[in-house]
Scaffold this motif. Structure first.
Motif, PDB file in Angstrom:
ATOM      1  N   ASP A 176       0.815  -1.208   0.000  1.00 47.85           N
ATOM      2  CA  ASP A 176       0.000   0.000   0.000  1.00 47.85           C
ATOM      3  C   ASP A 176       0.851   1.262   0.000  1.00 47.85           C
ATOM      4  OD1 ASP A 176      -2.453  -1.352   0.013  1.00 47.85           O
ATOM      5  OD2 ASP A 176      -2.368  -1.627   2.181  1.00 47.85           O
ATOM      6  N   PHE A 177       2.168   1.118   0.123  1.00 53.70           N
ATOM      7  CA  PHE A 177       3.060   2.276   0.072  1.00 53.70           C
ATOM      8  C   PHE A 177       4.431   1.805  -0.405  1.00 53.70           C
ATOM      9  CE2 PHE A 177       3.787   0.401   4.181  1.00 53.70           C
ATOM     10  CZ  PHE A 177       5.153   0.501   4.352  1.00 53.70           C
ATOM     11  N   PHE A 178       5.263   2.768  -0.834  1.00 51.16           N
ATOM     12  CA  PHE A 178       6.593   2.408  -1.321  1.00 51.16           C
ATOM     13  C   PHE A 178       7.535   3.585  -1.089  1.00 51.16           C
ATOM     14  CE2 PHE A 178       9.957   1.807  -4.442  1.00 51.16           C
ATOM     15  CZ  PHE A 178      10.250   0.463  -4.272  1.00 51.16           C
ATOM     16  N   LEU A 179       8.684   3.329  -0.444  1.00 52.82           N
ATOM     17  CA  LEU A 179       9.674   4.355  -0.154  1.00 52.82           C
ATOM     18  C   LEU A 179      10.704   4.422  -1.279  1.00 52.82           C
ATOM     19  CD1 LEU A 179      10.283   3.507   3.598  1.00 52.82           C
ATOM     20  CD2 LEU A 179       9.254   5.611   2.767  1.00 52.82           C
ATOM     21  N   PHE A 180      11.131   5.642  -1.623  1.00 45.96           N
ATOM     22  CA  PHE A 180      12.107   5.814  -2.694  1.00 45.96           C
ATOM     23  C   PHE A 180      12.715   7.208  -2.601  1.00 45.96           C
ATOM     24  CE2 PHE A 180       8.286   7.769  -4.106  1.00 45.96           C
ATOM     25  CZ  PHE A 180       8.619   8.736  -5.046  1.00 45.96           C
ATOM     26  N   ILE A 181      13.732   7.460  -3.424  1.00 42.79           N
ATOM     27  CA  ILE A 181      14.308   8.797  -3.571  1.00 42.79           C
ATOM     28  C   ILE A 181      13.842   9.347  -4.919  1.00 42.79           C
ATOM     29  CG2 ILE A 181      16.399  10.199  -3.640  1.00 42.79           C
ATOM     30  CD1 ILE A 181      16.015   8.830  -0.990  1.00 42.79           C
ATOM     31  N   ASP A 182      13.168  10.488  -4.899  1.00 43.55           N
ATOM     32  CA  ASP A 182      12.644  11.071  -6.139  1.00 43.55           C
ATOM     33  C   ASP A 182      13.813  11.493  -7.028  1.00 43.55           C
ATOM     34  OD1 ASP A 182      11.442  12.655  -8.139  1.00 43.55           O
ATOM     35  OD2 ASP A 182       9.787  13.178  -6.813  1.00 43.55           O
ATOM     36  N   ALA A 183      13.893  10.914  -8.220  1.00 39.87           N
ATOM     37  CA  ALA A 183      15.003  11.198  -9.131  1.00 39.87           C
ATOM     38  C   ALA A 183      14.977  12.639  -9.629  1.00 39.87           C
ATOM     39  CB  ALA A 183      14.956  10.233 -10.320  1.00 39.87           C
ATOM     40  N   ARG A 184      13.797  13.291  -9.587  1.00 38.91           N
ATOM     41  CA  ARG A 184      13.698  14.663 -10.089  1.00 38.91           C
ATOM     42  C   ARG A 184      14.106  15.695  -9.042  1.00 38.91           C
ATOM     43  NH1 ARG A 184       8.823  12.268 -12.328  1.00 38.91           N
ATOM     44  NH2 ARG A 184       8.948  12.171 -14.609  1.00 38.91           N
ATOM     45  N   THR A 185      13.961  15.350  -7.765  1.00 37.84           N
ATOM     46  CA  THR A 185      14.234  16.315  -6.701  1.00 37.84           C
ATOM     47  C   THR A 185      15.284  15.862  -5.699  1.00 37.84           C
ATOM     48  OG1 THR A 185      12.500  15.411  -5.262  1.00 37.84           O
ATOM     49  CG2 THR A 185      11.844  17.116  -6.862  1.00 37.84           C
ATOM     50  N   ASP A 186      15.649  14.565  -5.722  1.00 35.18           N
ATOM     51  CA  ASP A 186      16.567  13.977  -4.738  1.00 35.18           C
ATOM     52  C   ASP A 186      15.996  13.999  -3.329  1.00 35.18           C
ATOM     53  OD1 ASP A 186      18.551  13.167  -6.474  1.00 35.18           O
ATOM     54  OD2 ASP A 186      19.676  15.038  -6.334  1.00 35.18           O
ATOM     55  N   HIS A 187      14.667  14.109  -3.193  1.00 39.67           N
ATOM     56  CA  HIS A 187      14.038  14.131  -1.881  1.00 39.67           C
ATOM     57  C   HIS A 187      13.550  12.731  -1.489  1.00 39.67           C
ATOM     58  CE1 HIS A 187      12.925  18.657  -2.480  1.00 39.67           C
ATOM     59  NE2 HIS A 187      14.187  18.484  -2.153  1.00 39.67           N
TER      60      HIS A 187
END
Length: 218
Positions: free
Chosen positions: A178-189
């Motif tokens: 129901d959720f997934f953690l990641f680093i946004d490639a566009r913002t590095d956030h």
């Protein structure tokens, strides 16, 4: 697609291997990039009179993300069917979502002109909270005697992965969470995508600001 079958506390019969080969053929039609399917059967016996059960774990490996599904039943053939149904549904939902993304602009997408993210809720963390964390000015609360709790908190650590919001949603669908953690490639956030009602998704991003100069000097 290669198939590997192992048993833990239980022997794998030729009949079970044949059934696995026959029933996993539908996986190949939905996951053309799959290279190997690992099938693990675990037998659990209980000493309190409870009926023993069999857990079937499926792990699909290939050029894309790893996909997992499992099910438990007193009959390992029934557990296999349940696990295959779960994995098939995950693959179908992911495929259906990709088709919808090409034919209908539902869900998250970026406007080419402005670069704005639309079709998805963005809820960044509070600026005050981020500032307090960055500067170490979080109020100190007096420690109290820890109360006993029967709840066991499990922790897991994963390597950070950089990807777009759309890729994170696809990965979440494939693993059936129901959720997934990641680093946004566009913002590095650091960010997390989560499921809402229907085909709606949300994303929460953590933005950090550099602490002021006086805080660094101290």
């Amino acid at each position: 697609m290669d198939t590997s079958i192992v048993g833990v506390g239980v022997g794998i019969t030729d009949r079970f291997r044949t059934v696995v080969e026959e029933k996993t053929a539908r996986i190949e039609t939905l996951a053309a990039r799959a290279q190997r399917l690992d099938v693990k059967v675990t037998h659990r016996a209980y000493h309190n009179g409870r009926v023993p059960d069999e857990t079937v774990e499926l792990t699909l490996l290939g050029k894309g993300p790893v996909i997992r599904a499992e099910a438990t039943d007193p009959d390992k053939f029934a557990a296999l069917d349940l696990a295959l149904d779960k994995m098939t549904e995950q693959l179908r939902r992911a495929k259906r979502k990709r088709v919808d993304a090409r034919t209908d602009a539902r869900g998250a997408h970026f406007e080419k002109g402005s670069g704005a993210l639309t079709g998805i809720d963005v809820q960044p963390a509070s600026v005050d909270v981020i500032h307090a964390v960055a500067t170490g000015t979080i109020p100190v609360v007096a420690e109290e005697e820890e109360e006993y709790s029967p709840v066991v908190i499990r922790t897991k650590e994963f390597d950070a992965e950089w990807m777009t919001v759309e890729e994170a949603v696809d990965r979440m669908e494939l693993v059936g969470h129901d959720f997934f953690l990641f680093i946004d490639a566009r913002t590095d956030h650091p960010s997390v995508v989560y499921r809402r009602k229907g085909w709606d998704y949300g994303v929460i991003s953590l933005t950090a600001q550099a602490p002021p100069a006086e805080a660094l000097a101290s």
